[in-house]
Design an enzyme around this catalytic site. Structure first.
Site, PDB file in Angstrom:
ATOM      1  N   GLU A 188      67.817 -23.769  11.522  1.00  0.00           N
ATOM      2  CA  GLU A 188      67.363 -22.859  12.579  1.00  0.00           C
ATOM      3  C   GLU A 188      65.872 -22.990  12.869  1.00  0.00           C
ATOM      4  OE1 GLU A 188      68.556 -18.848  11.370  1.00  0.00           O
ATOM      5  OE2 GLU A 188      70.251 -19.757  10.332  1.00  0.00           O
ATOM      6  N   CYS A 215      58.735 -21.475  14.622  1.00  0.00           N
ATOM      7  CA  CYS A 215      58.983 -21.399  13.191  1.00  0.00           C
ATOM      8  C   CYS A 215      60.100 -22.389  12.891  1.00  0.00           C
ATOM      9  CB  CYS A 215      59.418 -19.964  12.847  1.00  0.00           C
ATOM     10  SG  CYS A 215      59.964 -19.784  11.144  1.00  0.00           S
ATOM     11  N   CYS A 235      68.360 -23.757   0.577  1.00  0.00           N
ATOM     12  CA  CYS A 235      67.181 -23.591  -0.273  1.00  0.00           C
ATOM     13  C   CYS A 235      67.651 -23.331  -1.688  1.00  0.00           C
ATOM     14  CB  CYS A 235      66.354 -22.401   0.228  1.00  0.00           C
ATOM     15  SG  CYS A 235      64.822 -22.127  -0.685  1.00  0.00           S
ATOM     16  N   CYS A 275      65.530 -16.566  -3.929  1.00  0.00           N
ATOM     17  CA  CYS A 275      64.939 -15.228  -3.716  1.00  0.00           C
ATOM     18  C   CYS A 275      66.049 -14.235  -3.337  1.00  0.00           C
ATOM     19  CB  CYS A 275      63.869 -15.266  -2.633  1.00  0.00           C
ATOM     20  SG  CYS A 275      62.486 -16.359  -3.032  1.00  0.00           S
ATOM     21  N   CYS A 295      66.711 -13.055   0.422  1.00  0.00           N
ATOM     22  CA  CYS A 295      66.638 -14.080   1.477  1.00  0.00           C
ATOM     23  C   CYS A 295      68.007 -14.684   1.791  1.00  0.00           C
ATOM     24  CB  CYS A 295      65.674 -15.171   1.056  1.00  0.00           C
ATOM     25  SG  CYS A 295      65.464 -16.449   2.302  1.00  0.00           S
ATOM     26  N   CYS A 322      65.411 -16.144   9.780  1.00  0.00           N
ATOM     27  CA  CYS A 322      66.054 -17.408   9.472  1.00  0.00           C
ATOM     28  C   CYS A 322      67.127 -17.287   8.402  1.00  0.00           C
ATOM     29  CB  CYS A 322      65.017 -18.420   9.075  1.00  0.00           C
ATOM     30  SG  CYS A 322      64.553 -19.366  10.507  1.00  0.00           S
TER      31      CYS A 322
HETATM   32  N1  SAH Z   1      60.205 -20.792   1.255  1.00  0.00           N
HETATM   33  C1  SAH Z   1      59.011 -20.347   1.915  1.00  0.00           C
HETATM   34  C2  SAH Z   1      59.119 -20.235   3.415  1.00  0.00           C
HETATM   35  C3  SAH Z   1      60.362 -19.674   4.018  1.00  0.00           C
HETATM   36  S1  SAH Z   1      60.623 -17.949   4.103  1.00  0.00           S
HETATM   37  C4  SAH Z   1      58.546 -19.052   1.319  1.00  0.00           C
HETATM   38  O1  SAH Z   1      59.248 -18.505   0.490  1.00  0.00           O
HETATM   39  O2  SAH Z   1      57.463 -18.611   1.637  1.00  0.00           O
HETATM   40  C5  SAH Z   1      59.389 -17.229   5.100  1.00  0.00           C
HETATM   41  C6  SAH Z   1      59.053 -15.820   4.657  1.00  0.00           C
HETATM   42  O3  SAH Z   1      60.117 -14.898   4.951  1.00  0.00           O
HETATM   43  C7  SAH Z   1      58.800 -15.711   3.161  1.00  0.00           C
HETATM   44  O4  SAH Z   1      57.698 -14.893   2.918  1.00  0.00           O
HETATM   45  C8  SAH Z   1      60.071 -15.064   2.697  1.00  0.00           C
HETATM   46  O5  SAH Z   1      59.921 -14.478   1.440  1.00  0.00           O
HETATM   47  C9  SAH Z   1      60.363 -14.095   3.809  1.00  0.00           C
HETATM   48  N2  SAH Z   1      61.720 -13.559   3.842  1.00  0.00           N
HETATM   49  C10 SAH Z   1      62.863 -14.140   3.422  1.00  0.00           C
HETATM   50  N3  SAH Z   1      63.924 -13.319   3.598  1.00  0.00           N
HETATM   51  C11 SAH Z   1      63.433 -12.206   4.149  1.00  0.00           C
HETATM   52  C12 SAH Z   1      64.042 -10.986   4.558  1.00  0.00           C
HETATM   53  N4  SAH Z   1      65.347 -10.771   4.442  1.00  0.00           N
HETATM   54  N5  SAH Z   1      63.239 -10.036   5.075  1.00  0.00           N
HETATM   55  C13 SAH Z   1      61.906 -10.264   5.219  1.00  0.00           C
HETATM   56  N6  SAH Z   1      61.289 -11.380   4.855  1.00  0.00           N
HETATM   57  C14 SAH Z   1      62.043 -12.350   4.305  1.00  0.00           C
END
Ligand code: SAH
Length: 352
Positions: free
Chosen positions: A90, A103, A110, A114, A117, A336
């Site tokens: 995406e 973006c 991944c 996390c 996520c 995303c």
């Molecule tokens: N892997 C990288 C970049 C991708 S995620 C990273 O972790 O930074 C981009 C941002 O969106 C990161 O800060 C991530 O923690 C956050 N993110 C992921 N899922 C989310 C969610 N459900 N709500 C808000 N932020 C989220």
């Protein structure tokens, strides 16, 4: 195996052209066309035999638009791309007063795990090639018919877990004969791969580094971000300071506010305390507060506006700057990972 031409830097493309018995300046012509999203057959200032040779020997890995959603609220556009092997990733196109930013995704899936996520739910399938990252920018710009002047690597995937391809992508997207996007208009976000941050500091690229912190203590951070079990907060903030000292570039910390978990007064105090202990006065601290976007598979809820305001106020009182991220495209699942999951789910249900 056909050559992946779009992943090549200019010098490599010159060698490739030389190998075909073509003069060096052909590389410049081909480079320009490729970075506009043009097929070989349409590269009108190349001879027909050369266009045919290129189609036989090389391939342009542009992603195809599988789905496109336009927000009726703010004009944000979400793309679901189909890659050459059927993987989906995406991108989100966003309009800001200073220009259009995209973006992009850096991996199909991944492996960072996390908890909040959506992108990590199915694990990592593969890294994206430089061409596939660049292709997201090229094809979105072509589809929109508007210049894209900024890129954030905050889509699906962990950029520092696909290090070499990401660095190559950064060189390509910045190239004056290509999209010519200034490094200062590029942000890379990481969940905290300390070895990658140290390597990146040596690349001499004036991009903005964002670090996904999300929790003020190791106990909580390890619970929601498994990477913290490898590199803890002290080690991560140590790398952040080294990065700043080496590059002079300010770092932005992302902090996703999850109701009752990390958005409390104690949470804010613990964050201030961690920053005082491990960063102190060595660099300015900017925190980007992001109300968590709840995903169906997990039981996380976003903080209310009042808690967010109080959290930001507490940080500001303690010498940091804090901004709260504006939510764009709330009507199109713009965060995303959500569309990719739905697509993967569909193919599982269809037994594909
Ligand atoms: N892997 C990288 C970049 C991708 S995620 C990273 O972790 O930074 C981009 C941002 O969106 C990161 O800060 C991530 O923690 C956050 N993110 C992921 N899922 C989310 C969610 N459900 N709500 C808000 N932020 C989220």
């Amino acid at each position: 195996m056909k050559t992946d031409l779009l992943s090549m830097e200019m010098g490599e493309l010159e060698d490739f052209c030389r190998g075909l018995g073509e003069p060096k300046f052909r590389a410049g012509q081909i480079f320009r066309w490729m970075h506009l999203g043009t097929a070989f057959a349409e590269m009108s200032d190349l001879s027909r035999p050369l266009r045919e040779t290129l189609s036989e020997k090389a391939v342009l890995l542009y992603p195809e638009i599988a789905e496109k959603y336009v927000s009726q609220k703010d004009g944000t556009v979400k793309y679901l791309w189909r890659l050459h092997d059927g993987q989906n990733v995406e991108s989100v196109f966003m309009r800001y007063h200073h220009g259009n930013t995209i973006c992009i995704s850096t991996q199909a899936g991944c492996r960072m795990g996390c908890a909040f996520c959506a992108s990590t739910l199915g694990g990592k399938v593969r890294d994206l090639l430089p061409a596939e990252m660049l292709g997201q920018v090229i094809m979105a710009q072509r589809d929109m018919g508007e210049r894209i002047s900024g890129v954030v690597l905050m889509g699906i995937g962990e950029p520092l877990d696909n290090y070499d391809n990401v660095i190559r992508f950064l060189h390509l997207v910045n190239h004056p004969k290509g999209l010519n996007i200034g490094y200062r208009h590029i942000s890379l976000s990481t969940c905290g791969l300390v070895d990658g941050i140290d390597r990146l500091a040596e690349e001499n690229l004036p991009i903005t580094l964002s670090i996904s912190l999300h929790a003020p203590t190791d106990a909580l951070r390890s619970q929601i971000m498994p990477i913290n079990q490898k590199w803890n907060i002290a080690q991560l903030l140590g790398a952040a300071v080294r990065y700043f000292e080496k590059t002079g570039r300010r770092i932005s910390f992302e902090y996703t506010l999850i109701a009752g978990k990390n958005d409390t007064k104690e949470g804010a105090a613990a964050l201030v305390s961690a920053m005082k202990t491990y960063v102190g006065r060595k660099m300015p601290i900017h925190i980007n507060l992001i109300p968590v976007n709840p995903i169906a598979e997990r039981d996380f809820h976003s903080s209310n506006t009042e808690n967010i305001r109080r959290f930001a106020e507490y940080l500001e009182k303690n010498g940091m700057t804090a901004t709260t991220r504006r939510t764009l495209g709330p009507d199109i699942n713009a965060s995303c990972g959500q569309l990719r999951n739905r697509e993967n789910q569909k193919s599982i249900n269809q037994g594909a």
